[in-house]
Structure formats: C-alpha cells, structure tokens
Motif scaffolding. Structure first.
Motif, PDB file in Angstrom:
ATOM      1  N   ALA A 271       0.826  -1.210   0.000  1.00 57.24           N
ATOM      2  CA  ALA A 271       0.000   0.000   0.000  1.00 57.24           C
ATOM      3  C   ALA A 271       0.857   1.255   0.000  1.00 57.24           C
ATOM      4  CB  ALA A 271      -0.938  -0.027   1.202  1.00 57.24           C
ATOM      5  N   SER A 282      -3.079   4.642  -5.638  1.00 56.98           N
ATOM      6  CA  SER A 282      -3.130   4.344  -4.212  1.00 56.98           C
ATOM      7  C   SER A 282      -4.320   3.446  -3.956  1.00 56.98           C
ATOM      8  CB  SER A 282      -3.247   5.636  -3.406  1.00 56.98           C
ATOM      9  OG  SER A 282      -3.352   5.343  -2.043  1.00 56.98           O
ATOM     10  N   SER A 284      -5.931   0.310  -1.543  1.00 58.35           N
ATOM     11  CA  SER A 284      -5.891  -0.503  -0.331  1.00 58.35           C
ATOM     12  C   SER A 284      -6.938  -1.581  -0.465  1.00 58.35           C
ATOM     13  CB  SER A 284      -6.177   0.356   0.899  1.00 58.35           C
ATOM     14  OG  SER A 284      -6.163  -0.462   2.051  1.00 58.35           O
TER      15      SER A 284
END
Length: 321
Positions: A271, A282, A284
C-alpha cells in the motif's frame, strides 16, 4: 472321381456374362474363380487340367458344376454363408447404457470400464464403446470446477475480461503470477545415456539445494514476459518486482496489473508503494471473497484519480483467489 468331364452346355448370354466375371477387377476372387471353372468345363477341359490350372480339387469342381446346372449363374454368386446377423443398437439400449454409465458401480470402483459395464448389462463391449462414442461419454475423465459466492462476480469478471480484450489506449496490461518454493534438485547418481536396447536411465535418489520463488509478468499486448527470482516469497520481493514492471513501461504510461489474491499483495508495504507512485495508484484492497477467480477493484481507481498528483489513470489491481 474320374478325371474327365462331360461338356456342360451354356448359352451365348451366359458365356458373355461369365467372361465379364472372369476379366473383372472388382469382383471377389471367389466369384472370378467360379467363372473360370465353369468356362473351362464348358470348353470340355478335363478335371485334371482344371485342378492343375486353378489349384483346386475334384470335389470342388464337382460341387460348383452341380450348383451351376441347378441354378445357373445365380448359383455362383449367391452368398451361401451370410454370417451372424448384425447387432442393432436401439434407442432403448442406448438410454439403458447411458443411464447405467451415470451411476457409480456397486463394487466400489470409481467409474465404469467398457468391459465391466458390458458384463453387467449382458452386451458386448463393442456396443458399449459405440454408444459411449456417439454420446461423447468418457467415464475415465474428470474435470474440476470452482464457483464463486460473490454476488457481484459477473460484473467483476467482465471488467477483467475487458482489460484483456479491449485494454485502454496506450496502456500496458500485465498478468502477474508467482511460483513459490521451487525445489532446486540435483541427482546423486550420474545419468546413464541410452544404448542399443536400453533407454536413458536416471538415478532415483536426489538432494535438495533449497527453494526459489519465481515472479513473472506477461505483457498481454506484446507477449513479452518479465521475470524475477527471489529466495523467499515476501511483500518486499513483490514490491521490488512491481518496481521492475513499472520501469519496463514508458514514462507516464497507464498500467494495469492482474494478479492473484495473496497475503503478500495486500500488506502495508504494498500500500505504501502504491501511495508513493501515483502512476500505479493508491489502492488498499479489501479482503477478497472466497471462491473468486479474478476481479478488478474499480472503486479504488476513482479515488486515485481524484488525487492531485495523479495526472493519468491509475493501475487496476486485480486479485484472484
């Protein structure tokens, strides 16, 4: 048996037909033999002469002479031994065999063989084989499948397929996979080369030299494969491999990566790498539902697009179980 014969009378039409039979290249050899025999008898040849030329016996000459005198030419070509009547596979028998094939044998076997099923049903193994061939049944084969419990599986799968079939313009699509714990083996005994009457032989025993993990990324458009080996399969090694994939692309090029759903792909280090590289995005990723084969995190792509540092589309990380 006397070795002289009385001349048998034949008509001109019969002689013409017998001559055609004698010169034929398509009739069975037995029919041609009989035509020659009758013609020689009609020409008054003696039994001894016919025996020598046709390499036959006097009894055979007498048998076909009597049959010709009784039935004429029809007696020479008639099939006297039709053989066993052909076995007809009826629709009822086909349904019976198929139904029995789909049920497991009672003796504990994993599947039916043609001989075992034929013995159980009281028919020939050839009939079972023909019915299996027509119905495309192969009891010895086994195919496996896996279903997903994700209610949104079809949409996610279609998203992944779309990346393969119709990728974004000027984008790079990579299919990433790992082969972990590859054993480095070495044989203790030398390999003996093959020789006349003997195949090449390898020793049975071997020694281990540890394990190795392999990372590979297939560029879907070019077919080029990027590879990397590592002593262990960790998130650190995976991040290094992501950097290698990213550096192989053109600057500011849109990148899409499709990979397995493994724990090493969802760590904080991964991450952090994605946060440091807006080019990749980005992301997650949340826990992947069990049974899911391949899917794409489309919702996180929109979040990465809203970042001021992201001047191009982020990577679509696609995970699989």
């Amino acid at each position: 048996m006397p070795f002289t014969s009385e001349t048998i009378a034949i008509t001109a039409e019969e002689r013409d037909e017998l001559e055609q039979m004698r010169r034929s290249r398509t009739l069975p050899a037995a029919d041609i033999f009989r035509a020659r025999l009758i013609l020689m008898l009609a020409d008054g040849e003696a039994y001894r002469t016919i025996q020598a030329r046709l390499e036959t016996t006097a009894a055979t000459i007498s048998r076909w002479k009597d049959r010709f005198l009784k039935e004429r030419i029809a007696g020479l070509t008639e099939i006297r031994h039709p053989g066993k009547r052909a076995f007809v596979i009826t629709p009822a028998l086909t349904a019976k065999v198929i139904d029995a094939t789909r049920r497991q044998p009672k003796d504990g076997s994993t599947h039916w063989s043609c001989r075992k099923l034929a013995q159980s049903l009281g028919i020939s193994k050839d009939s079972v084989q023909r019915i299996w061939q027509r119905a495309e049944l192969k009891p010895h084969r086994l195919e496996r499948y896996m279903t997903s419990d994700d209610p949104d599986f079809e949409r996610k799968a279609a998203d992944i397929i779309g990346l393969y079939l119709d990728p974004p313009q000027h984008a790079a699509v990579f299919c990433v996979d790992e082969k972990t714990a590859i054993q480095a083996l070495d044989r203790l005994d030398p390999i003996l080369p093959m020789s006349p009457g003997r195949a090449e032989r390898h020793g049975f025993e071997y020694c281990r030299h540890g394990t190795l993990s392999l990372y590979a990324a297939l560029d879907v458009q070019t077919g080029k494969v990027l590879g990397k080996t590592a002593p262990r399969h960790t998130s650190d090694e995976f991040v290094l491999f992501l950097e290698q994939v990213m550096l192989s692309c053109k600057p500011r090029q849109e990148i899409h990566i499709i990979l397995d759903n493994l724990t090493a792909h969802k760590t904080k280090k991964v991450a952090a790498f994605l946060d440091q590289h807006p080019r990749v995005g980005s992301i997650s990723p949340p826990p992947t539902p069990l049974g899911l084969t391949r899917w794409r995190y489309g919702s996180h792509a929109s979040n990465a697009m809203s970042s001021p540092a992201a001047s191009f589309s982020p990577c679509a990380i696609c995970l699989a179980n």
